[in-house]
Every structure is written in structure tokens, then in C-alpha cells.
Motif scaffolding. Structure first.
Motif, PDB file in Angstrom:
ATOM      1  N   UNK A  62       8.526 -11.264   2.842  1.00 33.28           N
ATOM      2  CA  UNK A  62       7.951 -10.933   1.547  1.00 33.28           C
ATOM      3  C   UNK A  62       6.446 -11.171   1.529  1.00 33.28           C
ATOM      4  N   UNK A  63       5.990 -12.196   2.232  1.00 38.75           N
ATOM      5  CA  UNK A  63       4.556 -12.479   2.282  1.00 38.75           C
ATOM      6  C   UNK A  63       3.853 -11.457   3.169  1.00 38.75           C
ATOM      7  N   UNK A  64       4.472 -11.112   4.307  1.00 36.46           N
ATOM      8  CA  UNK A  64       3.912 -10.057   5.153  1.00 36.46           C
ATOM      9  C   UNK A  64       3.753  -8.766   4.357  1.00 36.46           C
ATOM     10  N   UNK A  65       4.786  -8.410   3.610  1.00 33.44           N
ATOM     11  CA  UNK A  65       4.757  -7.177   2.827  1.00 33.44           C
ATOM     12  C   UNK A  65       3.729  -7.253   1.704  1.00 33.44           C
ATOM     13  N   UNK A  66       3.509  -8.440   1.158  1.00 36.54           N
ATOM     14  CA  UNK A  66       2.498  -8.579   0.099  1.00 36.54           C
ATOM     15  C   UNK A  66       1.100  -8.308   0.641  1.00 36.54           C
ATOM     16  N   UNK A  67       0.807  -8.761   1.840  1.00 37.42           N
ATOM     17  CA  UNK A  67      -0.486  -8.447   2.447  1.00 37.42           C
ATOM     18  C   UNK A  67      -0.620  -6.942   2.656  1.00 37.42           C
ATOM     19  N   UNK A  68       0.435  -6.311   3.129  1.00 37.39           N
ATOM     20  CA  UNK A  68       0.422  -4.864   3.312  1.00 37.39           C
ATOM     21  C   UNK A  68       0.180  -4.150   1.983  1.00 37.39           C
ATOM     22  N   UNK A  69       0.877  -4.587   0.937  1.00 37.64           N
ATOM     23  CA  UNK A  69       0.738  -3.948  -0.370  1.00 37.64           C
ATOM     24  C   UNK A  69      -0.684  -4.056  -0.907  1.00 37.64           C
ATOM     25  N   UNK A  70      -1.380  -5.098  -0.522  1.00 37.31           N
ATOM     26  CA  UNK A  70      -2.764  -5.295  -0.977  1.00 37.31           C
ATOM     27  C   UNK A  70      -3.649  -4.104  -0.639  1.00 37.31           C
TER      28      UNK A  70
END
Length: 309
Positions: free
Chosen positions: A242-250
Motif C-alpha cells: 500500500x505504501x509502494x502504491x501510494x508513492x506511485x499514485x503521487x
């Protein structure tokens, strides 16, 4: 890895003061990871195995590279150079087999063969294509998918967060130490987090260490059909994705991502979120220094600093 020049701001995060980074000379920064020489690797794989694979084309996405190949019987595959030993990759293949038995859309490893300098991997080419529309619906589908990773990786090692030492080709501390004062401050914080508790992941969940929108496939309706790029695999906490994906979403999804930040704060303790944030900050700032532009590095520094505490 994912690095672009797009930039969005979350209203729940404190935006860092923009500071322009000035890159040091190329000689002072560790070199980038070399691109895959797909034709040479295919030659080596065919010579070592007698598989008779045919080169179809290069995969357009990905930072290091992959190639599409075809078996003599017409099956399509994806050729990559594996990270780790042959025994490590056989263990990965077994875990992915078990994940498929649980209904997860992950590829089968069709061939593993030792070649000069590593292991050639031919894996099943899953249906679908990389998503062209990145929206909240896709993120929510990916978030929901991580729930199905629970308890599937008892036979894998727990991956290091590399907060106190450089990783093998990524998460290099030297890049941050040599780049500028701002990256050195970030590295100092990363070291601080690495000395605190928790210092690593725990749990028996299947962890995809590079779980972002470039590593999933979708059909024409936008439904998820595959999760790819399992070179980064381990045992630990499924919520790391979820944290990896949050960086991507940024960088992939302009707009207000308050809902996502609230999700992270609801499902992760402050200490665990801090640990995972430090790892992703180190990983992406290092990668951008060695592979991309000063503007990309500044983008990731700005985002990393929103949770430096």
C-alpha cells in the motif's frame, strides 16, 4: 521503478519547501543499473537449455528490461534476467504456483536456467496490457488485491529494508550521501528510522516489493488480469504494498489523495508507516539520482519529506 515529472499534492500532508537539488558529477554517483541485452540473454538461454525460444519483441515498460519470446509450440513467454540464485528463483516459482492455486493472477515460471552472470527466467505471458487509465478505481482494485496475499509466503525470506546499508543495485546510500545537502539530510533520517523499532517487516504474507500500476495488467474493461515483475518478492506484511502504491499514485494520479493517506494511517501504526516510508523514500530518491533528472529527484525529495519525522 517508477519516476516521472508529474506532481500532485495531498491535502493531509505538509508540503515540503521547494529546494532545488544540484547534482554532483557523474563520477561521484554510483552507476545506473544496466539495461537488459535481451537478444544476448535469449542466445544464452537457448544454448544452455535447448529451449528453441524465438525473440518476439521488447517489453515497452520497465526500467531494466524484459523481452517477449515464443516457445516452439506457440506459447508466449516473457524473458528476464533473474535476481538471486537458481535455488532462490525455484523457491519463488513454488510460491507463485501456490499463489495461483489461491486464485491470484500471477505468472508461472516456465523455465529457469543458469547463464553467464546469473539466471535466465522465462515466465508465462499473462493476458491483458498495462493500464492506460490510472484512477481511483484501479487503485482500489489493487488495494483490495493485497488482502489476498495473506499468509502465502511462509517459505520465503523476509526482505531487508536497507535502511542501514545499501541494497543490491537499489536503495544505494552512496547516491544520497554524494548528491547534495538535502539528500544527506534524508539519508540521516533513513538511518535514524533504521535504528528504531520496528527495524523490519514481520509476518507470513506474500509481499510484492514493487507493487505499482506499472506492474499490473488489465483487460479492455479495466479489470485486473495479472500482477507481474515478481523479482522483488518476500515474506512479511502485505500492507507494505500500500505504501509502494501510494508513492506511485503521487506521480500517476493528479488530484486529492486524502482518502489514501487516511487509509494508510488507519491500517498502519505510525512506527510501521514510518519504516515503510523511509524505505520507499530511499529507494526512489536513489533511483532518480542514478537514472533520471534533477527534477525527478526534487519531486521525490518533496514527497519523502512530507512524512520525515
Amino acid at each position: 521503478m517508477f519516476v516521472t515529472n508529474k506532481f500532485v499534492k495531498s491535502s493531509r500532508l505538509v508540503r515540503a519547501r521547494p529546494v532545488r537539488s544540484v547534482a554532483v558529477t557523474a563520477e561521484a554517483v554510483p552507476p545506473p543499473v544496466p539495461k537488459l541485452d535481451a537478444e544476448q540473454l535469449l542466445l544464452e538461454v537457448n544454448q544452455a537449455s535447448g529451449a528453441g525460444l524465438e525473440f518476439v519483441g521488447r517489453a515497452a515498460d520497465g526500467q531494466v528490461g524484459a523481452a517477449f519470446v515464443r516457445w516452439p509450440d506457440g506459447r508466449d513467454g516473457v524473458l528476464t534476467r533473474g535476481f538471486g540464485s537458481l535455488s532462490d528463483l525455484r523457491r519463488t516459482a513454488g510460491v507463485l504456483d501456490a499463489a495461483r492455486q489461491h486464485g491470484l493472477p500471477v505468472p508461472q515460471y516456465q523455465l529457469l536456467v543458469e547463464v553467464p552472470g546469473g539466471v535466465g527466467v522465462v515466465q508465462e505471458r499473462l493476458p491483458g496490457r498495462p493500464p492506460t487509465v490510472i484512477d481511483r478505481a484501479l487503485l482500489e482494485s489493487m488495494i483490495a488485491l493485497t488482502d489476498r496475499f495473506s499468509g502465502l509466503a511462509a517459505d520465503l525470506p523476509v526482505p531487508s529494508m536497507y535502511l542501514l546499508e545499501s541494497g543490491p543495485g537499489f536503495c544505494l546510500h552512496e547516491s544520497l550521501e554524494r548528491y547534495d545537502d538535502r539528500t544527506r539530510r534524508l539519508l540521516g533520517w533513513v538511518h535514524e528510522v533504521g535504528r528504531d523499532e520496528p527495524s523490519g517487516m514481520t509476518g507470513d504474507d506474500l509481499v510484492h516489493l514493487d507493487f505499482h500500476t506499472g506492474n499490473v495488467l488489465v483487460d479492455d474493461a479495466g479489470e485486473l488480469t495479472g500482477i507481474v515483475d515478481w523479482d522483488g518478492i518476500g515474506r512479511g506484511d502485505q500492507r507494505f504494498g500500500l505504501v509502494t502504491l501510494r508513492f506511485d499514485a503521487h506521480v500517476r494520479l493528479p488530484g486529492d489523495l486524502t482518502w489514501y493517506d487516511e487509509l494508510l494511517e488507519n491500517v498502519l501504526s505510525p512506527a510501521v508507516l514510518r519504516l515503510y516510508w523511509a524505505h520507499m523514500s530511499l529507494r526512489l530518491v536513489d533511483w532518480s539520482i542514478r537514472h533520471h533528472t534533477p527534477a525527478d529527484t526534487t519531486t521525490w525529495l518533496n514527497f519523502a519529506e512530507t512524512r520525515m519525522n
